[in-house]
Design a protein around this motif. Structure first.
Motif, PDB file in Angstrom:
ATOM      1  N   MET A 101      65.642  37.919   3.750  1.00 21.30           N
ATOM      2  CA  MET A 101      64.900  38.339   2.565  1.00 21.30           C
ATOM      3  C   MET A 101      65.196  37.430   1.378  1.00 21.30           C
ATOM      4  SD  MET A 101      62.674  40.524   1.563  1.00 21.30           S
ATOM      5  CE  MET A 101      62.013  41.197   0.054  1.00 21.30           C
ATOM      6  N   ASN A 102      66.480  37.108   1.184  1.00 14.97           N
ATOM      7  CA  ASN A 102      66.871  36.221   0.094  1.00 14.97           C
ATOM      8  C   ASN A 102      66.262  34.837   0.260  1.00 14.97           C
ATOM      9  OD1 ASN A 102      68.388  38.149  -1.219  1.00 14.97           O
ATOM     10  ND2 ASN A 102      70.277  37.636  -0.125  1.00 14.97           N
ATOM     11  N   GLU A 103      66.223  34.374   1.514  1.00 15.98           N
ATOM     12  CA  GLU A 103      65.648  33.059   1.785  1.00 15.98           C
ATOM     13  C   GLU A 103      64.157  33.053   1.462  1.00 15.98           C
ATOM     14  OE1 GLU A 103      65.366  29.784   5.436  1.00 15.98           O
ATOM     15  OE2 GLU A 103      65.525  31.926   5.871  1.00 15.98           O
ATOM     16  N   THR A 104      63.463  34.120   1.844  1.00 20.89           N
ATOM     17  CA  THR A 104      62.023  34.216   1.570  1.00 20.89           C
ATOM     18  C   THR A 104      61.757  34.262   0.073  1.00 20.89           C
ATOM     19  OG1 THR A 104      61.708  35.445   3.635  1.00 20.89           O
ATOM     20  CG2 THR A 104      59.936  35.561   2.024  1.00 20.89           C
ATOM     21  N   LEU A 105      62.563  35.036  -0.641  1.00 22.26           N
ATOM     22  CA  LEU A 105      62.400  35.163  -2.091  1.00 22.26           C
ATOM     23  C   LEU A 105      62.658  33.842  -2.805  1.00 22.26           C
ATOM     24  CD1 LEU A 105      61.840  37.031  -4.480  1.00 22.26           C
ATOM     25  CD2 LEU A 105      64.293  37.566  -4.552  1.00 22.26           C
ATOM     26  N   SER A 106      63.738  33.170  -2.440  1.00 22.98           N
ATOM     27  CA  SER A 106      64.067  31.891  -3.080  1.00 22.98           C
ATOM     28  C   SER A 106      63.020  30.833  -2.758  1.00 22.98           C
ATOM     29  CB  SER A 106      65.452  31.409  -2.633  1.00 22.98           C
ATOM     30  OG  SER A 106      65.497  31.235  -1.231  1.00 22.98           O
ATOM     31  N   PHE A 107      62.524  30.846  -1.519  1.00 24.51           N
ATOM     32  CA  PHE A 107      61.477  29.900  -1.132  1.00 24.51           C
ATOM     33  C   PHE A 107      60.190  30.178  -1.911  1.00 24.51           C
ATOM     34  CE2 PHE A 107      57.844  28.685   1.545  1.00 24.51           C
ATOM     35  CZ  PHE A 107      58.139  27.346   1.799  1.00 24.51           C
ATOM     36  N   GLY A 108      59.855  31.465  -2.037  1.00 24.24           N
ATOM     37  CA  GLY A 108      58.650  31.848  -2.761  1.00 24.24           C
ATOM     38  C   GLY A 108      58.720  31.472  -4.235  1.00 24.24           C
ATOM     39  N   ASP A 137      58.897  22.413   5.370  1.00 26.89           N
ATOM     40  CA  ASP A 137      60.179  23.088   5.160  1.00 26.89           C
ATOM     41  C   ASP A 137      60.142  24.547   5.603  1.00 26.89           C
ATOM     42  OD1 ASP A 137      61.161  20.756   4.096  1.00 26.89           O
ATOM     43  OD2 ASP A 137      60.839  21.342   2.004  1.00 26.89           O
ATOM     44  N   ALA A 138      58.939  25.125   5.685  1.00 24.65           N
ATOM     45  CA  ALA A 138      58.799  26.531   6.088  1.00 24.65           C
ATOM     46  C   ALA A 138      58.948  26.627   7.604  1.00 24.65           C
ATOM     47  CB  ALA A 138      57.441  27.067   5.636  1.00 24.65           C
ATOM     48  N   HIS A 139      60.168  26.873   8.062  1.00 24.64           N
ATOM     49  CA  HIS A 139      60.470  26.834   9.493  1.00 24.64           C
ATOM     50  C   HIS A 139      60.214  28.154  10.206  1.00 24.64           C
ATOM     51  CE1 HIS A 139      64.138  28.946   8.341  1.00 24.64           C
ATOM     52  NE2 HIS A 139      64.309  28.013   7.415  1.00 24.64           N
ATOM     53  N   SER A 140      59.716  29.161   9.502  1.00 20.02           N
ATOM     54  CA  SER A 140      59.406  30.438  10.144  1.00 20.02           C
ATOM     55  C   SER A 140      58.014  30.910   9.713  1.00 20.02           C
ATOM     56  CB  SER A 140      60.441  31.502   9.766  1.00 20.02           C
ATOM     57  OG  SER A 140      60.348  31.823   8.388  1.00 20.02           O
ATOM     58  N   VAL A 141      57.451  31.841  10.479  1.00 20.72           N
ATOM     59  CA  VAL A 141      56.127  32.375  10.168  1.00 20.72           C
ATOM     60  C   VAL A 141      56.140  33.080   8.810  1.00 20.72           C
ATOM     61  CG1 VAL A 141      54.336  34.010  10.886  1.00 20.72           C
ATOM     62  CG2 VAL A 141      55.546  32.643  12.603  1.00 20.72           C
ATOM     63  N   THR A 142      57.235  33.777   8.520  1.00 24.43           N
ATOM     64  CA  THR A 142      57.361  34.499   7.243  1.00 24.43           C
ATOM     65  C   THR A 142      57.269  33.548   6.063  1.00 24.43           C
ATOM     66  OG1 THR A 142      58.797  36.143   8.299  1.00 24.43           O
ATOM     67  CG2 THR A 142      58.812  36.059   5.897  1.00 24.43           C
ATOM     68  N   LEU A 161      54.198  30.966   1.648  1.00 28.34           N
ATOM     69  CA  LEU A 161      53.622  29.790   0.996  1.00 28.34           C
ATOM     70  C   LEU A 161      52.128  29.981   0.743  1.00 28.34           C
ATOM     71  CD1 LEU A 161      53.873  26.904  -0.056  1.00 28.34           C
ATOM     72  CD2 LEU A 161      53.554  26.090   2.284  1.00 28.34           C
ATOM     73  N   VAL A 162      51.407  30.502   1.727  1.00 33.68           N
ATOM     74  CA  VAL A 162      49.961  30.750   1.572  1.00 33.68           C
ATOM     75  C   VAL A 162      49.712  31.759   0.446  1.00 33.68           C
ATOM     76  CG1 VAL A 162      47.912  31.704   2.673  1.00 33.68           C
ATOM     77  CG2 VAL A 162      49.407  30.165   3.957  1.00 33.68           C
ATOM     78  N   ILE A 163      50.525  32.833   0.424  1.00 36.32           N
ATOM     79  CA  ILE A 163      50.381  33.859  -0.627  1.00 36.32           C
ATOM     80  C   ILE A 163      50.636  33.255  -2.002  1.00 36.32           C
ATOM     81  CG2 ILE A 163      51.381  35.981  -1.569  1.00 36.32           C
ATOM     82  CD1 ILE A 163      51.886  36.884   1.329  1.00 36.32           C
ATOM     83  N   VAL A 164      51.662  32.424  -2.106  1.00 38.67           N
ATOM     84  CA  VAL A 164      51.995  31.788  -3.390  1.00 38.67           C
ATOM     85  C   VAL A 164      50.839  30.913  -3.867  1.00 38.67           C
ATOM     86  CG1 VAL A 164      53.455  30.027  -4.473  1.00 38.67           C
ATOM     87  CG2 VAL A 164      54.496  31.870  -3.140  1.00 38.67           C
ATOM     88  N   ILE A 165      50.257  30.123  -2.961  1.00 39.83           N
ATOM     89  CA  ILE A 165      49.127  29.258  -3.322  1.00 39.83           C
ATOM     90  C   ILE A 165      47.975  30.087  -3.881  1.00 39.83           C
ATOM     91  CG2 ILE A 165      47.309  27.768  -2.386  1.00 39.83           C
ATOM     92  CD1 ILE A 165      49.389  26.652  -0.422  1.00 39.83           C
ATOM     93  N   ILE A 166      47.659  31.196  -3.207  1.00 40.86           N
ATOM     94  CA  ILE A 166      46.563  32.060  -3.647  1.00 40.86           C
ATOM     95  C   ILE A 166      46.869  32.689  -5.005  1.00 40.86           C
ATOM     96  CG2 ILE A 166      45.284  34.184  -3.132  1.00 40.86           C
ATOM     97  CD1 ILE A 166      45.593  33.485  -0.150  1.00 40.86           C
ATOM     98  N   VAL A 167      48.113  33.177  -5.177  1.00 41.38           N
ATOM     99  CA  VAL A 167      48.504  33.831  -6.433  1.00 41.38           C
ATOM    100  C   VAL A 167      48.434  32.853  -7.606  1.00 41.38           C
ATOM    101  CG1 VAL A 167      50.446  34.847  -7.699  1.00 41.38           C
ATOM    102  CG2 VAL A 167      49.931  35.617  -5.383  1.00 41.38           C
ATOM    103  N   VAL A 168      48.969  31.649  -7.419  1.00 40.51           N
ATOM    104  CA  VAL A 168      48.954  30.651  -8.494  1.00 40.51           C
ATOM    105  C   VAL A 168      47.523  30.275  -8.867  1.00 40.51           C
ATOM    106  CG1 VAL A 168      49.580  28.285  -9.126  1.00 40.51           C
ATOM    107  CG2 VAL A 168      51.227  29.727  -7.953  1.00 40.51           C
ATOM    108  N   LEU A 169      46.672  30.118  -7.878  1.00 39.19           N
ATOM    109  CA  LEU A 169      45.281  29.745  -8.156  1.00 39.19           C
ATOM    110  C   LEU A 169      44.494  30.900  -8.768  1.00 39.19           C
ATOM    111  CD1 LEU A 169      44.598  27.451  -5.110  1.00 39.19           C
ATOM    112  CD2 LEU A 169      44.464  26.813  -7.510  1.00 39.19           C
TER     113      LEU A 169
END
Length: 212
Positions: free
Chosen positions: A1-8, A138-143, A148-156
């Motif tokens: 969870m921490n890894e996903t949050l920091s990556f996001g 760098d995104a080595h997992s499906v999560t 990353l896809v969600i972040v792109i959509i949110v920023v746009l």
């Protein structure tokens, strides 16, 4: 969870900085000064949808496509710089505002500017495309890939909100204000274009001279 949050958070920060919606807003205003609020909103929406598709597509397949066609990101920067320079030159000479758009030509005009140069390369430019390709590697997992896809959509989507709210500035500035703003932004866009050109040409020249 921490890894996903920091990556996001890292992805959000880097994309928001590279996309720079606040910097895109004045250019968007000047290019759509002669459009109605509805057409201006339609232009922003189409540009954002195009940018979302472009960034996600390049994030997943950009590296493969670049290698397949033998295209480097440096060449992409050079082309983006040329497009920016020509657009900035028109803005500096107030051509964009002085051009009156016929009602029958509005749909064609909206389609043209919403895809190029607004969506590509202004919003989805070389920097953001490169960022998407690198982060996807760098995104080595499906999560992480989904994040990353969600972040792109949110920023746009945030970019769309900023562009949409900018329509209120058009009435406030008036015709004279829009002309002044366009000339100033034309100069800035030309400076950005030169930076794009040099950032793309420098590594290409070093490679040609074999100077590392």
């Amino acid at each position: 969870m921490n890894e996903t949050l920091s990556f996001g958070l890292m992805a959000f920060t880097s994309f928001f900085t590279l996309l720079n919606p606040l910097g895109t807003m004045p250019v968007f205003l000047t290019m759509t000064a002669n459009l109605s609020p509805e057409e201006r909103t339609k232009t922003a929406r189409k540009a954002i949808i195009t940018a979302i598709i472009t960034l996600i597509a390049f994030s997943f397949s950009g590296k493969v496509l670049f290698e397949f066609f033998g295209i480097s990101i440096h060449a992409f920067r050079v082309v983006g710089g040329i497009i920016f320079f020509l657009m900035g030159q028109d803005m500096l000479q107030a051509r964009l505002a002085s051009t009156k758009i016929n009602e029958e030509d509005i749909k064609s005009y909206v389609n043209d500017i919403s895809i190029t140069p607004l969506a590509i390369p202004m919003i989805a430019g070389p920097g953001s495309i490169t960022n998407g390709i690198i982060l996807m590697q760098d995104a080595h997992s499906v999560t992480l890939k989904v994040t990353l896809v969600i972040v792109i959509i949110v920023v746009l989507l945030l970019t769309f909100v900023i562009l949409w709210s900018s329509t209120k500035l058009v009435k406030f500035l008036g015709e004279t204000g829009n002309l002044v703003l366009m000339r100033l932004m034309g100069l800035i866009v030309m400076v950005i274009a030169v930076e794009f050109l040099f950032s793309g040409l420098s590594p290409m020249i070093r490679e040609m001279l074999d100077l590392q």
